[in-house]
Design a protein around this motif. Structure first.
Motif, PDB file in Angstrom:
ATOM      1  N   TRP A 128       1.403   8.963  -6.609  1.00 56.07           N
ATOM      2  CA  TRP A 128       1.441  10.418  -6.530  1.00 56.07           C
ATOM      3  C   TRP A 128       2.572  10.990  -7.383  1.00 56.07           C
ATOM      4  CZ3 TRP A 128      -1.937  13.810  -5.983  1.00 56.07           C
ATOM      5  CH2 TRP A 128      -1.602  15.139  -5.773  1.00 56.07           C
ATOM      6  N   SER A 129       3.686  10.263  -7.477  1.00 53.98           N
ATOM      7  CA  SER A 129       4.781  10.704  -8.337  1.00 53.98           C
ATOM      8  C   SER A 129       4.332  10.764  -9.796  1.00 53.98           C
ATOM      9  CB  SER A 129       5.975   9.755  -8.179  1.00 53.98           C
ATOM     10  OG  SER A 129       7.022  10.107  -9.055  1.00 53.98           O
ATOM     11  N   LEU A 130       3.570   9.762 -10.236  1.00 54.66           N
ATOM     12  CA  LEU A 130       3.075   9.747 -11.617  1.00 54.66           C
ATOM     13  C   LEU A 130       2.076  10.871 -11.856  1.00 54.66           C
ATOM     14  CD1 LEU A 130       2.579   5.921 -12.322  1.00 54.66           C
ATOM     15  CD2 LEU A 130       4.463   7.389 -13.023  1.00 54.66           C
TER      16      LEU A 130
ATOM     17  N   ARG B  12      -7.034   1.986  -6.029  1.00 52.49           N
ATOM     18  CA  ARG B  12      -6.888   3.218  -6.821  1.00 52.49           C
ATOM     19  C   ARG B  12      -5.435   3.435  -7.227  1.00 52.49           C
ATOM     20  NH1 ARG B  12     -10.498   5.757  -2.879  1.00 52.49           N
ATOM     21  NH2 ARG B  12      -8.647   6.635  -1.896  1.00 52.49           N
ATOM     22  N   ASN B  13      -4.533   3.221  -6.290  1.00 50.45           N
ATOM     23  CA  ASN B  13      -3.113   3.444  -6.589  1.00 50.45           C
ATOM     24  C   ASN B  13      -2.616   2.500  -7.677  1.00 50.45           C
ATOM     25  OD1 ASN B  13      -3.191   5.320  -4.531  1.00 50.45           O
ATOM     26  ND2 ASN B  13      -2.212   4.006  -3.015  1.00 50.45           N
ATOM     27  N   ALA B  14      -2.950   1.226  -7.569  1.00 52.94           N
ATOM     28  CA  ALA B  14      -2.519   0.244  -8.572  1.00 52.94           C
ATOM     29  C   ALA B  14      -3.094   0.575  -9.937  1.00 52.94           C
ATOM     30  CB  ALA B  14      -2.939  -1.159  -8.144  1.00 52.94           C
TER      31      ALA B  14
ATOM     32  N   ASN C 179       0.820  -1.212   0.000  1.00 57.54           N
ATOM     33  CA  ASN C 179       0.000   0.000   0.000  1.00 57.54           C
ATOM     34  C   ASN C 179       0.851   1.258   0.000  1.00 57.54           C
ATOM     35  OD1 ASN C 179      -2.570   1.289   0.077  1.00 57.54           O
ATOM     36  ND2 ASN C 179      -2.275   1.696   2.246  1.00 57.54           N
ATOM     37  N   ASN C 180       1.909   1.274   0.808  1.00 56.91           N
ATOM     38  CA  ASN C 180       2.770   2.466   0.899  1.00 56.91           C
ATOM     39  C   ASN C 180       3.513   2.725  -0.402  1.00 56.91           C
ATOM     40  OD1 ASN C 180       1.982   2.837   3.552  1.00 56.91           O
ATOM     41  ND2 ASN C 180       3.733   1.743   4.416  1.00 56.91           N
TER      42      ASN C 180
ATOM     43  N   ALA D 170      -5.162  -5.066   1.734  1.00 54.25           N
ATOM     44  CA  ALA D 170      -3.858  -4.411   1.885  1.00 54.25           C
ATOM     45  C   ALA D 170      -3.993  -2.995   2.407  1.00 54.25           C
ATOM     46  CB  ALA D 170      -3.114  -4.418   0.545  1.00 54.25           C
ATOM     47  N   ALA D 171      -5.074  -2.304   2.032  1.00 58.34           N
ATOM     48  CA  ALA D 171      -5.254  -0.909   2.428  1.00 58.34           C
ATOM     49  C   ALA D 171      -5.783  -0.772   3.852  1.00 58.34           C
ATOM     50  CB  ALA D 171      -6.202  -0.211   1.459  1.00 58.34           C
TER      51      ALA D 171
END
Length: 604
Positions: free
Chosen positions: A57-59, A564-566, A49-50, A553-554
């Motif tokens: 956020w970098s993308l 969302r991140n994936a 998750n981290n 995982a979240a």
């Protein structure tokens, strides 16, 4: 003499065994990536998750302008080819081909597989969220949660659910349908790039394109189902009051992990059954049911909600949306760093620059929330200095808002594009290019606008009038719809409508999942639309595992975060492929126009 372009796309398939009639590199490549992600999330949930959050956020920071401008170009391209008579009237198919489905079934399948789940989850959540934070509020042009904030609220709501969103689906669908039905290539993603990469579409490069499409589809469908399952559990809790499916320890009740996993298992079992039955039966009938129930829910808000207020909002917001269409398409913000901020604030504020910068560039913060977040020493600065410090962070606020909201949506739509685009192509053989663009961009956008205003503006009106007294705003996103209905209806009728909403969410989820399974199967089988019942079952199981492990995982606080991140990470490579797809379509249509003129001259 103009020569025809390369169209001999051939995907090597296995002749025997479990992967008979399937491309082994595509199947194993995509499954390996997805299974590895699921195992990583299962074995090391916190680190998964981290790390996913950090990469995401970098993308978003580095590719914000890329996404905004890319979607603007897609929109302009579709408008152009729809208006050009010689292109717009071309049939996606061979001469004499007729549409396979009636217009009603075509539209209902398009609607259900496109944004059905999103419209249920965000019908009230999106307008209320934007009513509290949008670029006009961040620039202090209007105050949050006021009547004046309504117009910019719907300007961005329409942007997120309008022509840009459906346009990216149509880019993929049009390219697939044109290359497959008109040019005779397999109904798979690599065919859309054949005008650019030629014979390399038959090799490793073609495999990579298809694998990225499958991975993006899995992640997009997983995110959509994750949101939908959460609303499904909220609805079941509203009807039954079963406590174990909810986490009621916090200020706002939210679905528990146990509830989410139970709901997910139900949805995926039904989805696999529907996918096994195929497009012509399960998907078609469920999509028709979705549309009928959606119309009924809309009518409930028409008769019991703030219909006049909603329609007034629709009219003014649509005009405002069109007037701002160019800026919404191409106005991309760039990140702001602390050294840039330091040059813009008064000398007396520079001792607190780090604190002021962090709070003034908060995308979800109004001026009042900026003041309330400061330490005592920083808050002791005079009012003029504090206002200048907040104004100085406007560029950073606008960027953070656009990257975290609009660009998040664009990444989601890109990841969704291979799924929805291939599905749209699958059901649109025999229709003209102009009919396809108007039917799949303009018509569903107008329906989305009506949906978001009739349902969303009713919730806003309840808050503006003081009837709701903040209870809808304070509810979780997936529960806002049920809270709103509670203010409109009562007794047995309310219970009946809540049950109908749960059924509607469930059928939308099943339609999205089984359509996704069918699309992934089509890509793996090299465009074969009828292959592999056993593989539909396998992909249903894999999809369930991915969603379940990423939800767990979240953790309980924000179970959607890892999904969302994936999804955002997986969308970026396919966004680049989409850009190439648009260029390839330009070339293909231009060459085909020249060939047609050449044939006419030769006949004369």
């Amino acid at each position: 003499m103009i020569k025809p372009e390369f169209t001999d796309v051939v995907i090597k398939k296995s002749d025997t065994g479990f992967y008979q009639n399937y491309s082994v590199p595509i199947a194993l490549g995509s499954k390996s990536i997805i299974i590895a992600l699921a195992l990583w999330a299962l074995l090391w949930p916190e680190s998964t998750n981290n790390l996913l959050g950090s990469i995401k956020w970098s993308l978003l920071e580095n590719f914000n302008a890329f996404y905004i401008i890319l979607f603007g170009l897609f929109s302009c391209f579709l408008i152009f080819i729809a208006l050009v008579p010689s292109i717009g009237k071309r049939v996606m198919g061979l001469p004499g081909d007729k549409p396979e489905f009636s217009t009603f079934s075509w539209f209902s399948m398009m609607f259900g597989a496109g944004l059905g789940v999103g419209l249920m989850v965000f019908s009230t959540a999106e307008p209320l969220g934007l009513w509290a934070s949008n670029p006009a509020i961040l620039a202090q042009e209007v105050e949050a949660n006021t009547a004046e904030a309504l117009l910019p609220t719907y300007r961005y709501t329409f942007a997120h659910y309008g022509f840009h969103t459906w346009g990216v689906f149509v880019i993929v669908g049009l390219a697939l349908a044109y290359c497959s039905y008109t040019r005779g290539m397999p109904l798979t993603l690599r065919s859309t790039l054949a005008p650019l990469i030629g014979k390399y579409a038959n090799g490793v490069l073609g495999h990579i394109v298809d694998i990225l499409g499958v991975v993006a589809t899995i992640l997009a469908v997983s995110t959509t189902i994750g949101f939908g399952v959460s609303q499904l559990i909220d609805g079941i809790y509203t009807i039954t009051g079963i406590e174990w499916i909810m986490n009621i320890s916090g200020d706002i009740p939210t679905p528990s992990n146990a509830g989410l996993i139970a709901g997910l298992a139900l949805i995926m079992i039904l989805s696999i059954v529907s996918a096994v039955s195929g497009v012509g039966r399960g998907v078609k009938y469920l999509s028709n049911l979705n549309l009928i129930l959606s119309i009924f829910l809309l009518l409930i808000f028409v008769f019991f909600g703030s219909f006049f207020f909603a329609m007034t909002t629709y009219g003014t917001a649509f005009v405002d949306y069109i007037l701002h269409y160019i800026s919404l398409s191409f106005n991309a913000y760039l990140p702001m760093n602390e050294s840039q901020y330091l040059d813009l604030i008064p000398e007396s504020a520079k001792a607190f620059s780090s604190e002021l910068f962090a709070n003034s560039t908060n995308a979800w913060g109004s001026y009042q929330s900026f003041l309330s977040s400061l330490s005592d020493n920083a808050a002791a600065l005079d009012e003029s200095t504090l206002k200048q410090a907040y104004i100085a962070g406007n560029e950073g606020r606008q960027f953070a808002w656009q990257a975290g909201w609009t660009t998040f949506y664009w990444a989601w739509m890109v990841a969704y594009a291979p799924f929805v685009g291939l599905f749209l192509a699958r059901i649109s053989k025999g229709r003209t290019i102009r009919e396809f663009i108007l039917g799949c961009v303009i018509a569903p956008s107008l329906v989305c606008f009506a949906w978001m205003t009739i349902l969303g503006a009713t919730a806003i009106d309840l808050e503006l009038s003081g009837v709701a007294d903040g209870s809808i705003i304070d509810a979780s996103n997936t529960n806002k719809l049920f809270i709103t209905l509670g203010y409109l209806l009562e007794g047995e009728f309310l219970a009946l409508v809540n049950i109908m909403c749960v059924i509607l969410v469930l059928t939308f989820l099943i339609t999205s999942a089984d359509s996704g399974i069918l699309v992934m199967n089509t890509i793996m089988s090299g465009g074969d639309q009828d292959a592999g019942i056993k593989h539909r079952i396998v992909w249903g199981a894999i999809l369930t595992a991915v969603i379940g492990t990423l939800l767990l995982a979240a953790g309980d606080n924000n179970p959607m975060e890892a999904l969302r991140n994936a999804m955002i990470i997986g969308a970026l490579p396919f966004a680049m492929i989409l850009g190439l797809m648009m260029i390839a379509m330009c070339k293909a249509m231009y060459v085909d126009s020249l060939l047609l003129k050449q044939e006419i001259k030769q006949e004369k």
